[in-house]
Design a protein around this motif. Structure first.
Motif, PDB file in Angstrom:
ATOM      1  N   GLU A   1     -39.024  46.058  16.312  1.00 48.42           N
ATOM      2  CA  GLU A   1     -39.891  45.769  15.174  1.00 48.42           C
ATOM      3  C   GLU A   1     -40.729  44.519  15.433  1.00 48.42           C
ATOM      4  O   GLU A   1     -41.911  44.459  15.071  1.00 48.42           O
ATOM      5  CB  GLU A   1     -39.048  45.599  13.911  1.00 48.42           C
ATOM      6  CG  GLU A   1     -38.347  46.888  13.493  1.00 48.42           C
ATOM      7  CD  GLU A   1     -37.348  46.654  12.362  1.00 48.42           C
ATOM      8  OE1 GLU A   1     -37.161  45.495  11.973  1.00 48.42           O
ATOM      9  OE2 GLU A   1     -36.766  47.641  11.891  1.00 48.42           O
TER      10      GLU A   1
ATOM     11  N   SER B   1     -33.170  50.361  11.769  1.00 44.36           N
ATOM     12  CA  SER B   1     -34.148  50.939  10.833  1.00 44.36           C
ATOM     13  C   SER B   1     -34.261  52.454  10.972  1.00 44.36           C
ATOM     14  O   SER B   1     -35.131  53.057  10.358  1.00 44.36           O
ATOM     15  CB  SER B   1     -35.521  50.304  11.055  1.00 44.36           C
ATOM     16  OG  SER B   1     -35.946  50.500  12.395  1.00 44.36           O
TER      17      SER B   1
ATOM     18  N   GLN C   1     -43.002  47.587   4.476  1.00 49.01           N
ATOM     19  CA  GLN C   1     -42.508  47.599   3.093  1.00 49.01           C
ATOM     20  C   GLN C   1     -41.079  47.065   3.015  1.00 49.01           C
ATOM     21  O   GLN C   1     -40.722  46.355   2.072  1.00 49.01           O
ATOM     22  CB  GLN C   1     -42.570  49.027   2.534  1.00 49.01           C
ATOM     23  CG  GLN C   1     -43.978  49.530   2.304  1.00 49.01           C
ATOM     24  CD  GLN C   1     -44.748  48.640   1.347  1.00 49.01           C
ATOM     25  OE1 GLN C   1     -44.240  48.230   0.298  1.00 49.01           O
ATOM     26  NE2 GLN C   1     -45.982  48.321   1.708  1.00 49.01           N
ATOM     27  N   TYR C   2     -40.273  47.391   4.008  1.00 47.62           N
ATOM     28  CA  TYR C   2     -38.890  46.906   4.019  1.00 47.62           C
ATOM     29  C   TYR C   2     -38.852  45.391   4.134  1.00 47.62           C
ATOM     30  O   TYR C   2     -38.096  44.717   3.434  1.00 47.62           O
ATOM     31  CB  TYR C   2     -38.127  47.554   5.175  1.00 47.62           C
ATOM     32  CG  TYR C   2     -36.687  47.114   5.269  1.00 47.62           C
ATOM     33  CD1 TYR C   2     -35.732  47.625   4.396  1.00 47.62           C
ATOM     34  CD2 TYR C   2     -36.280  46.202   6.225  1.00 47.62           C
ATOM     35  CE1 TYR C   2     -34.406  47.233   4.471  1.00 47.62           C
ATOM     36  CE2 TYR C   2     -34.955  45.805   6.316  1.00 47.62           C
ATOM     37  CZ  TYR C   2     -34.029  46.321   5.440  1.00 47.62           C
ATOM     38  OH  TYR C   2     -32.719  45.923   5.522  1.00 47.62           O
ATOM     39  N   LYS C   3     -39.695  44.835   5.005  1.00 49.67           N
ATOM     40  CA  LYS C   3     -39.714  43.381   5.176  1.00 49.67           C
ATOM     41  C   LYS C   3     -40.196  42.682   3.918  1.00 49.67           C
ATOM     42  O   LYS C   3     -39.741  41.593   3.579  1.00 49.67           O
ATOM     43  CB  LYS C   3     -40.602  42.979   6.361  1.00 49.67           C
ATOM     44  CG  LYS C   3     -40.176  43.555   7.693  1.00 49.67           C
ATOM     45  CD  LYS C   3     -38.702  43.366   7.976  1.00 49.67           C
ATOM     46  CE  LYS C   3     -38.320  44.111   9.247  1.00 49.67           C
ATOM     47  NZ  LYS C   3     -36.864  44.195   9.411  1.00 49.67           N
TER      48      LYS C   3
ATOM     49  N   SER D   1     -39.527  43.382   0.973  1.00 46.99           N
ATOM     50  CA  SER D   1     -38.427  43.273   0.009  1.00 46.99           C
ATOM     51  C   SER D   1     -37.540  42.076   0.291  1.00 46.99           C
ATOM     52  O   SER D   1     -36.714  41.701  -0.537  1.00 46.99           O
ATOM     53  CB  SER D   1     -37.587  44.553   0.024  1.00 46.99           C
ATOM     54  OG  SER D   1     -36.878  44.676   1.250  1.00 46.99           O
TER      55      SER D   1
ATOM     56  N   HIS E   1     -43.310  51.799   6.974  1.00 47.66           N
ATOM     57  CA  HIS E   1     -41.959  51.673   6.421  1.00 47.66           C
ATOM     58  C   HIS E   1     -41.386  50.284   6.655  1.00 47.66           C
ATOM     59  O   HIS E   1     -40.853  49.661   5.726  1.00 47.66           O
ATOM     60  CB  HIS E   1     -41.036  52.712   7.055  1.00 47.66           C
ATOM     61  CG  HIS E   1     -39.580  52.441   6.812  1.00 47.66           C
ATOM     62  ND1 HIS E   1     -38.971  52.667   5.585  1.00 47.66           N
ATOM     63  CD2 HIS E   1     -38.615  51.915   7.618  1.00 47.66           C
ATOM     64  CE1 HIS E   1     -37.698  52.305   5.656  1.00 47.66           C
ATOM     65  NE2 HIS E   1     -37.467  51.849   6.879  1.00 47.66           N
ATOM     66  N   ILE E   2     -41.472  49.788   7.878  1.00 44.95           N
ATOM     67  CA  ILE E   2     -40.844  48.491   8.143  1.00 44.95           C
ATOM     68  C   ILE E   2     -41.611  47.352   7.477  1.00 44.95           C
ATOM     69  O   ILE E   2     -41.015  46.349   7.089  1.00 44.95           O
ATOM     70  CB  ILE E   2     -40.656  48.229   9.651  1.00 44.95           C
ATOM     71  CG1 ILE E   2     -41.967  48.268  10.409  1.00 44.95           C
ATOM     72  CG2 ILE E   2     -39.655  49.195  10.233  1.00 44.95           C
ATOM     73  CD1 ILE E   2     -41.812  47.947  11.888  1.00 44.95           C
TER      74      ILE E   2
ATOM     75  N   ARG F   1     -27.684  48.712   7.366  1.00 43.31           N
ATOM     76  CA  ARG F   1     -29.061  49.032   7.016  1.00 43.31           C
ATOM     77  C   ARG F   1     -29.110  50.210   6.057  1.00 43.31           C
ATOM     78  O   ARG F   1     -28.463  51.235   6.281  1.00 43.31           O
ATOM     79  CB  ARG F   1     -29.864  49.359   8.271  1.00 43.31           C
ATOM     80  CG  ARG F   1     -30.082  48.191   9.198  1.00 43.31           C
ATOM     81  CD  ARG F   1     -31.007  47.132   8.605  1.00 43.31           C
ATOM     82  NE  ARG F   1     -32.365  47.605   8.503  1.00 43.31           N
ATOM     83  CZ  ARG F   1     -33.360  47.156   9.273  1.00 43.31           C
ATOM     84  NH1 ARG F   1     -33.149  46.247  10.181  1.00 43.31           N
ATOM     85  NH2 ARG F   1     -34.583  47.629   9.101  1.00 43.31           N
TER      86      ARG F   1
ATOM     87  N   GLU G   1     -31.329  52.359   5.635  1.00 43.68           N
ATOM     88  CA  GLU G   1     -31.977  53.540   6.193  1.00 43.68           C
ATOM     89  C   GLU G   1     -30.990  54.470   6.894  1.00 43.68           C
ATOM     90  O   GLU G   1     -31.331  55.613   7.219  1.00 43.68           O
ATOM     91  CB  GLU G   1     -33.053  53.138   7.204  1.00 43.68           C
ATOM     92  CG  GLU G   1     -34.175  52.285   6.623  1.00 43.68           C
ATOM     93  CD  GLU G   1     -33.968  50.805   6.914  1.00 43.68           C
ATOM     94  OE1 GLU G   1     -34.955  50.110   7.169  1.00 43.68           O
ATOM     95  OE2 GLU G   1     -32.799  50.358   6.877  1.00 43.68           O
TER      96      GLU G   1
ATOM     97  N   CYS H   1     -33.237  40.129   9.544  1.00 42.73           N
ATOM     98  CA  CYS H   1     -33.123  41.589   9.503  1.00 42.73           C
ATOM     99  C   CYS H   1     -34.153  42.254  10.399  1.00 42.73           C
ATOM    100  O   CYS H   1     -34.447  43.430  10.242  1.00 42.73           O
ATOM    101  CB  CYS H   1     -33.299  42.082   8.064  1.00 42.73           C
ATOM    102  SG  CYS H   1     -34.892  41.601   7.361  1.00 42.73           S
ATOM    103  N   THR H   2     -34.718  41.522  11.332  1.00 38.44           N
ATOM    104  CA  THR H   2     -35.752  42.063  12.190  1.00 38.44           C
ATOM    105  C   THR H   2     -35.176  42.431  13.556  1.00 38.44           C
ATOM    106  O   THR H   2     -34.513  41.628  14.186  1.00 38.44           O
ATOM    107  CB  THR H   2     -36.898  41.057  12.366  1.00 38.44           C
ATOM    108  OG1 THR H   2     -37.407  40.718  11.077  1.00 38.44           O
ATOM    109  CG2 THR H   2     -38.013  41.655  13.198  1.00 38.44           C
TER     110      THR H   2
END
Length: 229
Positions: A58, A93, A30-32, A34, A27-28, A110, A112, A53-54
């Motif tokens: 993570e 997240s 794929q999020y990164k 973007s 998930h993270i 976020r 999520e 955004c990290t």
């Protein structure tokens, strides 16, 4: 009393845990993706995006192949002793939702999150005694240390009687927001006294390296308490 951590690990680190960890990792990633800048090869322009955004956990997982279990250990204790929902304030997240049922993530920034909101005094008043249990892991410490007790009380105010609360604080965040003349000389004594003055039923209190030391992934002040029935 909290369960023995070694025994807990032997029981908890099963195939289901590693499946959940894999889902969270995917998930993270794929999020990164973007947030990767879009490159226009015709004009050589780079579209700027928000890359800040990290989260620390993570970074540990993706950059150093490490995953800290301490907060999972605490959340598992809460869910084992109270079957109600656990509200994660400043969820980022919404990591815990990948590992446990009944997690409700709260975060303004976020996608999520389940609830989009920021924690402050107004939030506490609005949600008085609404949460069966709540956690706030390095998410409500952006205050001066002189407001530490009030912040902890505002957090506890959201939790129903009989529920559990777990809050962690980075001491450097608290001190850096305080006027130098107001910083306590004995920080450990001050924090201990502030916690005691809240009147909370403390289940576990961990404090380490409060002066010039490593803050740790989940802060160096970690407070698990139960709201009186």
């Amino acid at each position: 009393m909290l369960p023995d951590k070694d025994q807990w690990c032997k029981k908890y680190l099963n195939d289901k845990f590693y499946e959940n960890l894999q889902r969270y990792t995917e998930h993270i990633i794929q999020y990164k993706k973007s947030f990767i800048p879009t490159i226009n090869f015709t004009s050589y322009e780079v579209k700027k995006t928000n890359l800040d955004c990290t989260l620390p956990r993570e970074i540990d997982l993706l950059a150093y192949n490490r995953f800290d279990l301490y907060s999972l250990y605490i959340v598992d204790y809460i869910r084992s002793n109270n079957k109600g929902r656990i509200y994660d304030i400043g969820c980022g997240s919404n990591m815990f939702k990948f590992f446990f049922d009944n997690i409700i993530g709260i975060d303004k920034y976020r996608p999520e999150a389940d609830i989009f909101a920021t924690f402050d005094e107004k939030f506490s008043v609005k949600n008085k005694s609404k949460f069966e249990n709540a956690i706030a892991i390095n998410s409500i410490h952006f205050i001066p240390i002189s407001k530490f007790k009030q912040q902890l009380q505002d957090f506890a105010n959201c939790i129903m009687k009989g529920g559990y609360g777990y809050a962690t604080f980075n001491i450097n965040q608290l001190v850096s927001r305080e006027q130098e003349s107001n910083i306590p000389k004995d920080i450990e004594f001050y924090v201990n006294q502030e916690i005691s003055d809240t009147g909370l039923d403390i289940v576990s209190l961990m404090m380490h390296n409060l002066v010039g030391g490593d803050d740790g992934l989940d802060g160096n002040i970690r407070i698990l308490f139960k709201v009186g029935a």
